[in-house]
Design a protein around this motif. Structure first.
Motif, PDB file in Angstrom:
ATOM      1  N   GLU A  72      46.196 -33.358   0.001  1.00 17.38           N
ATOM      2  CA  GLU A  72      45.697 -34.715   0.200  1.00 17.38           C
ATOM      3  C   GLU A  72      46.051 -35.562  -1.047  1.00 17.38           C
ATOM      4  O   GLU A  72      45.761 -35.189  -2.178  1.00 17.38           O
ATOM      5  CB  GLU A  72      44.178 -34.687   0.417  1.00 17.38           C
ATOM      6  N   SER A  74      45.026 -38.968  -1.294  1.00 19.69           N
ATOM      7  CA  SER A  74      43.970 -39.950  -1.539  1.00 19.69           C
ATOM      8  C   SER A  74      42.838 -39.292  -2.313  1.00 19.69           C
ATOM      9  O   SER A  74      42.344 -38.215  -1.960  1.00 19.69           O
ATOM     10  CB  SER A  74      43.434 -40.487  -0.206  1.00 19.69           C
ATOM     11  N   VAL A  75      42.436 -39.981  -3.394  1.00 30.70           N
ATOM     12  CA  VAL A  75      41.374 -39.455  -4.238  1.00 30.70           C
ATOM     13  C   VAL A  75      40.058 -39.460  -3.495  1.00 30.70           C
ATOM     14  O   VAL A  75      39.271 -38.491  -3.559  1.00 30.70           O
ATOM     15  CB  VAL A  75      41.282 -40.297  -5.541  1.00 30.70           C
ATOM     16  N   GLU A  76      39.798 -40.520  -2.765  1.00 27.20           N
ATOM     17  CA  GLU A  76      38.536 -40.611  -2.042  1.00 27.20           C
ATOM     18  C   GLU A  76      38.423 -39.523  -0.967  1.00 27.20           C
ATOM     19  O   GLU A  76      37.372 -38.912  -0.784  1.00 27.20           O
ATOM     20  CB  GLU A  76      38.406 -42.010  -1.409  1.00 27.20           C
ATOM     21  N   THR A  77      39.507 -39.310  -0.310  1.00 24.42           N
ATOM     22  CA  THR A  77      39.488 -38.268   0.741  1.00 24.42           C
ATOM     23  C   THR A  77      39.281 -36.885   0.137  1.00 24.42           C
ATOM     24  O   THR A  77      38.546 -36.053   0.653  1.00 24.42           O
ATOM     25  CB  THR A  77      40.792 -38.291   1.553  1.00 24.42           C
ATOM     26  N   ARG A  78      39.972 -36.662  -1.059  1.00 27.00           N
ATOM     27  CA  ARG A  78      39.811 -35.369  -1.719  1.00 27.00           C
ATOM     28  C   ARG A  78      38.370 -35.164  -2.115  1.00 27.00           C
ATOM     29  O   ARG A  78      37.803 -34.081  -1.969  1.00 27.00           O
ATOM     30  CB  ARG A  78      40.710 -35.270  -2.956  1.00 27.00           C
ATOM     31  N   ARG A  79      37.759 -36.240  -2.613  1.00 28.29           N
ATOM     32  CA  ARG A  79      36.370 -36.122  -3.034  1.00 28.29           C
ATOM     33  C   ARG A  79      35.449 -35.835  -1.830  1.00 28.29           C
ATOM     34  O   ARG A  79      34.509 -35.036  -1.918  1.00 28.29           O
ATOM     35  CB  ARG A  79      35.951 -37.412  -3.740  1.00 28.29           C
ATOM     36  N   ALA A  80      35.734 -36.425  -0.674  1.00 31.09           N
ATOM     37  CA  ALA A  80      34.915 -36.192   0.523  1.00 31.09           C
ATOM     38  C   ALA A  80      35.078 -34.745   0.990  1.00 31.09           C
ATOM     39  O   ALA A  80      34.098 -34.048   1.356  1.00 31.09           O
ATOM     40  CB  ALA A  80      35.312 -37.166   1.637  1.00 31.09           C
ATOM     41  N   ARG A  83      33.174 -32.504  -1.388  1.00 32.58           N
ATOM     42  CA  ARG A  83      31.733 -32.484  -1.111  1.00 32.58           C
ATOM     43  C   ARG A  83      31.409 -31.608   0.131  1.00 32.58           C
ATOM     44  O   ARG A  83      30.450 -30.853   0.139  1.00 32.58           O
ATOM     45  CB  ARG A  83      31.237 -33.925  -0.896  1.00 32.58           C
ATOM     46  N   SER A 148      38.911 -33.911  -8.607  1.00 35.86           N
ATOM     47  CA  SER A 148      38.056 -35.080  -8.378  1.00 35.86           C
ATOM     48  C   SER A 148      38.428 -36.264  -9.292  1.00 35.86           C
ATOM     49  O   SER A 148      37.982 -37.399  -9.053  1.00 35.86           O
ATOM     50  CB  SER A 148      36.576 -34.711  -8.603  1.00 35.86           C
ATOM     51  N   GLU A 150      40.792 -39.158 -11.225  1.00 33.97           N
ATOM     52  CA  GLU A 150      41.770 -40.107 -10.710  1.00 33.97           C
ATOM     53  C   GLU A 150      43.180 -39.594 -10.941  1.00 33.97           C
ATOM     54  O   GLU A 150      44.051 -39.737 -10.088  1.00 33.97           O
ATOM     55  CB  GLU A 150      41.599 -41.479 -11.400  1.00 33.97           C
TER      56      GLU A 150
END
Length: 513
Positions: A72, A74-80, A83, A148, A150
């Motif tokens: 992945e 996208s950072v946001e997607t990786r973080r989701a 989690r 997680s 940037e």
């Protein structure tokens, strides 16, 4: 040790019960063992195999999610995704690991002793997997932390991912090995259970056949043991019908055999008693016949004897008168004298007959003293020598020099011997051999008077001791009857052995002094 009839039957059926009980116990034991095997598979290895499969599935999904996370951008997607991975996989894996370990510990409570090492090994492997999964969580957390940011450090992330993948590969391999071991163990136990069921079924069939054979053997043994009872019942029925010759001949030492032998003894006693009663009845009938004949004979002899005496006296007087008489014709005188001589002979013969009748009707009581039978019989043979020689009879004597004395009345004994010797002489009209044998036995002395005459057929021999029965022309038929009475009065006996053409033997037995 001798066993009673009831004990043998009880032991026979006890063996049958024990055999069938052993078959039942064997069946129950094998069924219990099969139930243990089925429980071990269904409640032990099968749930553990399912837990291993679930852990393997979770681990595979976790690897796929990790690979997706790495791809992945996208950072946001990786973080989701990170989690989600932190919330979902660790609790499920921990729950499955704890469940598997608890199940392994539960299996230890009912597993056979032979399975204990394998179950403990499973428990240890699940513990190792739990420890490896904890290490895997730590490595995964480090990767998640690095990803997680940037701008993650690519080199560091690559190193962490390499270590994580190596650990995932190790855990995956361990899970596959564990699941394969459980699957193999389940197949082995199932095959063993099937084989045991086949062996148990065959063993139960064989043991059942053995139990049936033992039961049949016990039944046959009981039937054989009780078979003499039927024979005993048949023997009792024959006794009831009057057949006292029944002899069972049962061998053995049990109650039935003892009872059968007692029954045989009773049958022999009854047969002997029947023969004795028959002989006594015949003797009583004979005695009654002799008594009746004796009374008639005494009456007839009494009525005839006095007239015969008068006739004899008158004939003697006539002979005296004729001696002084004169006749014109000498032939007439001679004829008259011959007639008177004939009358005298007939009177003497009738007198002798009446004397025999009186002796039979009122036999004199013997005076028993110790006598030497060889001397009495020897003197009688010497007295009859001339008579026997004229008849062409050769006398052979076999006298035992050690013959004991007998209790006898000499006069009556001489009368018996004289009667037998004369009968033997008359039975050999053309001459022959008369053999006289004397020997001592137990408590008696035996005398055999044997001739080589024409003998007697069986019907005649059976009647020779009957009064007035005679085969001789002009015989009175009283000689042998009187002789038998005399010997019976002495406590002895007189019997006859004879057959046609084989001569005759009279056997006398007298009690020893």
């Amino acid at each position: 040790m001798k066993l009673s009839l009831a004990t043998r039957i009880f032991l026979g059926y006890a063996v049958v019960l024990v055999t069938f009980g052993a078959v039942s116990l064997f069946s129950v034991a094998e069924l219990h063992r099969n139930q243990q095997e089925i429980r071990l598979i269904s409640q032990g290895y099968q749930p553990l195999s399912q837990d291993a499969a679930a852990l393997e599935t979770f681990h595979t999904n976790q690897i796929k999610d990790t690979e997706r996370l790495l791809d992945e951008e996208s950072v946001e997607t990786r973080r989701a995704l990170i989690r989600l991975a932190r919330v979902y996989y660790p609790p499920l894996m921990a729950q499955r690991m704890a469940s598997a370990q608890a199940k392994a510990r539960e299996v230890l409570t009912f597993a056979p002793s032979g399975e204990m090492p394998f179950v403990r090994e499973l428990e240890a492997r699940f513990g190792e997997l739990e420890a490896q999964h904890a290490s895997h969580g730590q490595k995964a957390e480090a990767v998640f932390t690095a990803l997680s940011t940037e701008s993650p450090n690519r080199q560091k992330v690559a190193e962490l991912i390499a270590e994580l993948r190596q650990m995932e590969s190790t855990i995956g391999r361990e899970l596959r090995v564990l699941r394969a071991a459980l699957d193999n163990r389940i197949r082995e136990r199932v095959d063993r259970v099937e084989e045991r069921e086949r062996g148990t079924g065959l063993a139960i069939i064989m043991l059942s056949l053995v139990a049936i054979i033992v039961g049949l053997g016990a039944t046959l043994l009981s039937a054989r043991t009780l078979r003499p009872v039927r024979t005993l019942i048949e023997g009792v029925s024959r006794i009831g019908r009057g057949d006292y010759s029944a002899q069972l001949g049962v061998q053995g030492e049990d109650e039935v055999a003892v009872l059968a032998r007692e029954f045989d003894a009773m049958a022999r006693s009854l047969q002997a008693r029947e023969s004795q009663l028959k002989a006594q009845a015949e003797a009583l009938a004979r005695a009654e016949q002799l008594a009746a004949v004796g009374r008639i004979s005494a009456q007839v002899a009494h009525e005839v004897r006095n007239p015969l005496s008068s006739i004899g006296l008158n004939v003697e007087m006539l002979e005296d008168a004729l001696a002084h008489a004169t006749f014109s014709d000498p032939e007439e005188a001679r004829e008259t004298k011959d007639l008177l001589a004939a009358v005298t002979r007939e009177v003497d013969r009738l007198t002798d007959v009446t004397e025999q009748y009186l002796r039979m009707a009122r036999p004199p009581k013997p005076t028993l003293v110790a006598e030497d039978v060889t001397e009495v019989l020897g003197s009688l043979l010497d007295f009859s020598r001339e008579e026997l020689e004229r008849a062409g009879v050769q006398v052979v004597r076999h006298f035992d020099p050690d013959t004991p004395l007998v209790m006898a009345d000499e006069g009556q004994l001489r009368q018996v011997f004289l009667n037998l010797v004369r009968n033997s002489r008359e039975a050999m009209p053309g001459g022959g051999r008369l053999t006289v044998t004397i020997r001592g036995i137990d408590k008696e002395v035996e005398v055999f008077v044997q001739d080589t005459g024409r003998g007697m057929p069986e019907p005649v021999r059976e009647r020779i001791f009957e009064p007035f029965f005679s085969t001789k022309e002009g015989g009175t038929g009283l000689g042998l009857s009187v002789s038998q009475q005399i010997l019976q009065a002495h406590g002895g006996s007189l019997s006859c052995l004879s057959s046609s053409g084989q001569g005759t033997t009279f056997v006398l037995r007298l009690p020893r002094a």
